[in-house]
Design an enzyme around this catalytic site. Structure first.
Site, mmCIF file in Angstrom:
data_model
loop_
_atom_site.group_PDB
_atom_site.id
_atom_site.type_symbol
_atom_site.label_atom_id
_atom_site.label_comp_id
_atom_site.label_asym_id
_atom_site.label_seq_id
_atom_site.Cartn_x
_atom_site.Cartn_y
_atom_site.Cartn_z
ATOM 1 N N ARG A 171 53.374 -38.859 16.099
ATOM 2 C CA ARG A 171 52.944 -40.289 15.789
ATOM 3 C C ARG A 171 51.589 -40.683 16.470
ATOM 4 N NH1 ARG A 171 57.640 -41.915 12.705
ATOM 5 N NH2 ARG A 171 56.405 -42.900 11.377
ATOM 6 N N SER A 203 55.701 -41.735 7.526
ATOM 7 C CA SER A 203 55.203 -43.179 7.506
ATOM 8 C C SER A 203 54.975 -43.363 5.906
ATOM 9 C CB SER A 203 53.999 -43.418 8.318
ATOM 10 O OG SER A 203 54.307 -43.374 9.623
ATOM 11 N N GLN A 248 47.677 -39.530 11.822
ATOM 12 C CA GLN A 248 48.194 -40.514 10.903
ATOM 13 C C GLN A 248 48.185 -40.222 9.559
ATOM 14 O OE1 GLN A 248 46.639 -44.354 12.530
ATOM 15 N NE2 GLN A 248 48.624 -45.256 12.150
ATOM 16 N N TYR A 272 59.369 -44.024 19.298
ATOM 17 C CA TYR A 272 60.930 -44.086 18.349
ATOM 18 C C TYR A 272 61.987 -45.013 19.324
ATOM 19 C CZ TYR A 272 59.427 -40.829 14.862
ATOM 20 O OH TYR A 272 58.782 -39.909 13.904
ATOM 21 N N ASP A 289 50.874 -38.157 8.277
ATOM 22 C CA ASP A 289 52.059 -38.572 8.428
ATOM 23 C C ASP A 289 53.091 -38.793 7.301
ATOM 24 O OD1 ASP A 289 54.340 -39.823 9.562
ATOM 25 O OD2 ASP A 289 53.263 -41.136 10.897
HETATM 26 P P1 NAD Z 1 62.540 -44.944 12.393
HETATM 27 O O1 NAD Z 1 62.339 -44.706 10.989
HETATM 28 O O2 NAD Z 1 62.778 -43.805 13.239
HETATM 29 O O3 NAD Z 1 63.419 -46.233 12.756
HETATM 30 C C1 NAD Z 1 63.445 -47.516 12.084
HETATM 31 C C2 NAD Z 1 63.467 -48.503 13.207
HETATM 32 O O4 NAD Z 1 64.831 -48.606 13.630
HETATM 33 C C3 NAD Z 1 62.659 -48.478 14.315
HETATM 34 O O5 NAD Z 1 61.911 -49.640 14.515
HETATM 35 C C4 NAD Z 1 63.528 -48.327 15.411
HETATM 36 O O6 NAD Z 1 63.411 -49.328 16.598
HETATM 37 C C5 NAD Z 1 64.631 -49.164 14.746
HETATM 38 N N1 NAD Z 1 66.096 -49.160 15.301
HETATM 39 C C6 NAD Z 1 66.689 -48.058 15.951
HETATM 40 N N2 NAD Z 1 68.079 -48.392 16.341
HETATM 41 C C7 NAD Z 1 68.151 -49.717 16.204
HETATM 42 C C8 NAD Z 1 69.162 -50.643 16.189
HETATM 43 N N3 NAD Z 1 70.411 -50.324 17.022
HETATM 44 N N4 NAD Z 1 69.061 -51.906 15.769
HETATM 45 C C9 NAD Z 1 67.878 -52.163 15.197
HETATM 46 N N5 NAD Z 1 66.702 -51.426 14.944
HETATM 47 C C10 NAD Z 1 67.019 -50.371 15.420
HETATM 48 O O7 NAD Z 1 61.112 -45.669 12.845
HETATM 49 P P2 NAD Z 1 59.937 -45.371 12.147
HETATM 50 O O8 NAD Z 1 59.593 -46.467 11.373
HETATM 51 O O9 NAD Z 1 59.502 -44.155 11.921
HETATM 52 O O10 NAD Z 1 58.786 -45.970 13.384
HETATM 53 C C11 NAD Z 1 58.835 -45.462 14.750
HETATM 54 C C12 NAD Z 1 57.856 -45.862 15.426
HETATM 55 O O11 NAD Z 1 56.543 -45.170 15.462
HETATM 56 C C13 NAD Z 1 57.244 -47.320 15.488
HETATM 57 O O12 NAD Z 1 57.197 -47.720 16.657
HETATM 58 C C14 NAD Z 1 56.031 -47.233 14.803
HETATM 59 O O13 NAD Z 1 55.099 -48.272 15.004
HETATM 60 C C15 NAD Z 1 55.459 -45.828 15.237
HETATM 61 N N6 NAD Z 1 54.623 -45.110 14.331
HETATM 62 C C16 NAD Z 1 53.210 -44.919 15.107
HETATM 63 C C17 NAD Z 1 52.341 -44.072 14.081
HETATM 64 C C18 NAD Z 1 50.944 -43.917 14.795
HETATM 65 O O14 NAD Z 1 50.695 -44.110 15.768
HETATM 66 N N7 NAD Z 1 50.497 -42.754 14.239
HETATM 67 C C19 NAD Z 1 52.515 -43.948 12.736
HETATM 68 C C20 NAD Z 1 53.839 -44.339 12.127
HETATM 69 C C21 NAD Z 1 54.804 -45.030 13.169
#
Ligand code: NAD
Length: 375
Positions: free
Chosen positions: A122, A133, A127, A228, A130
């Site tokens: 990530r 996402s 990106q 994550y 990805d």
């Molecule tokens: P994910 O699909 O793994 O999880 C979805 C969400 O569930 C996350 O926000 C996580 O914090 C939350 N979660 C986990 N346990 C929980 C609980 N007990 N109660 C409530 N919520 C809970 O996550 P994702 O959507 O793939 O994103 C993960 C991270 O990656 C985020 O910080 C996102 O901003 C980041 N991200 C970065 C990039 C980049 O920089 N290129 C791209 C995409 C995502």
């Protein structure tokens, strides 16, 4: 290099790994592109549109698998089809590597370079490729549209001569990529939105979209270097469940998206909480396909509790908007191939020292090379 995109075989899969726009881009790089006949039938791309873009449309699936240098596909292959790959070929797909030890072994013995879309880092540089996402974003949208469709009431507030209709109350649990899009979509439809995540920065992002953040003091929750969430302790999880129970009971729609990378999603809403919701309210669980955040939800199905709470556990939410899901997914594939394309050799360069490849190449040169899966 010859790139082959087979048709997906899982009956619930509606997307295609390549669309005509991606084909054009790959051909522009100097690649030869072959797609299996019917690849785009469920995402509005007839075979002719692939031919127009410059691809060859083939009926010979096993022949193409056996001669392609790169195979792009969405769902993981069967062991049998791994056995059909040309030695040294590159295979790019979702792989579920944490749960597919045998499959990784098969890729290694076939001398395949297996790239897992789930493991793309990530980072800003990665990106554009990805796929987690690009698909989660659409799944978040579809979750809200599905809930609005199942609800016997409307989302926006309406002040009419016949009286005022209150806005729907929506609770979004998990504010990652899917959760943020769910919040934005529900707000656009006029709902009153509350959201919770274990990552404090996610609460601020929810607020910036106009949602009310539910704040629960869980102590140290931490996170991985990839952004994550980490798994909560049983005590933290219990505290969270209790604190959010009242919000669930008062919501017309609950959308859960919470995942913990490489592990089963946590069960966040137990049966008694579902039972406390009003008849007609809707719960949509985006994590259902991998185990689910909601007790009692059936993966791949829509059910209703005795009290009339609708539980939506459909799989492949993004597949319901298959044209756009394929568009962005195909762009992810094409961007990845372009990023690692050697102009002179007209070939995908494998470089295990590269930060992105270090993250997502699982097998190469006859063995499992990714350190997380070596044992
Ligand atoms: P994910 O699909 O793994 O999880 C979805 C969400 O569930 C996350 O926000 C996580 O914090 C939350 N979660 C986990 N346990 C929980 C609980 N007990 N109660 C409530 N919520 C809970 O996550 P994702 O959507 O793939 O994103 C993960 C991270 O990656 C985020 O910080 C996102 O901003 C980041 N991200 C970065 C990039 C980049 O920089 N290129 C791209 C995409 C995502």
């Amino acid at each position: 290099m010859k790139i082959f995109a087979p048709k997906e075989t899982d009956p619930i899969e509606t997307r295609a790994s390549l669309d005509p726009a991606a084909v054009k881009k790959l051909i522009g790089l100097g690649a030869e592109v072959v797609v299996e006949a019917g690849i785009g039938a469920r995402c509005d791309h007839p075979d002719a549109s692939y031919e127009e873009a410059g691809a060859t449309v083939s009926d010979d699936r096993s022949g193409e698998l056996g001669s392609a240098d790169i195979v792009t596909r969405i769902r993981k292959p069967s062991e049998e089809e791994v056995g059909q790959l040309k030695k040294g070929a590159i295979h790019i797909s979702f792989l579920d590597p944490f749960n597919e030890k045998d499959l990784l072994g098969s890729f290694a013995s076939q001398d395949t370079t297996a790239i897992s879309l789930e493991m793309i880092p990530r980072t800003t540089l990665a990106q554009k490729m990805d796929a987690i996402s690009s698909q989660a974003n659409l799944a978040g949208y579809v979750a809200v549209i599905t809930a609005a469709n199942r609800l016997n009431s409307i989302f926006p507030m309406m002040m009419t001569p016949a009286g005022t209709i209150s806005p729907a109350k929506v609770f979004v649990l998990g504010i990652g990529v899917a959760g943020l899009q769910a919040i934005a979509t529900a707000k656009r439809l006029g709902a009153r939105v509350t959201a919770f995540d274990v990552r404090p920065e996610a609460l601020e992002q929810a607020e910036s979209l106009g949602a009310k953040a539910l704040r629960i003091d869980l102590g140290e929750t931490g996170g991985t270097d990839q952004g994550y969430a980490k798994e909560l302790t049983p005590e933290q999880l219990e505290k969270q469940r209790q604190a959010q129970a009242k919000v669930c009971a008062q919501s017309d729609v609950v959308i859960t998206t919470a995942k913990v990378f490489g592990r089963k999603p946590p069960v966040l809403i137990q049966k008694d909480v579902v039972e406390s919701m009003q008849p007609g309210s809707v719960v949509v669980d985006l994590a259902a396909e991998t185990g689910g955040n909601v007790e009692g939800i059936t993966p791949g199905e829509e059910t209703e509790t005795e009290k009339g709470v609708k539980l939506v556990g459909l799989a492949n939410f993004e597949g319901q908007v298959s044209k756009h899901a394929s568009q962005v997914l195909a762009a992810n594939f094409a961007n990845m191939i372009e990023h690692f394309w050697d102009e002179e050799a007209k070939a995908f360069q494998i470089d295990l020292e590269d930060e992105i490849q270090k993250g997502c190449v699982i097998t190469h040169g006859g063995s499992v090379v990714h350190e997380r899966f070596q044992d």
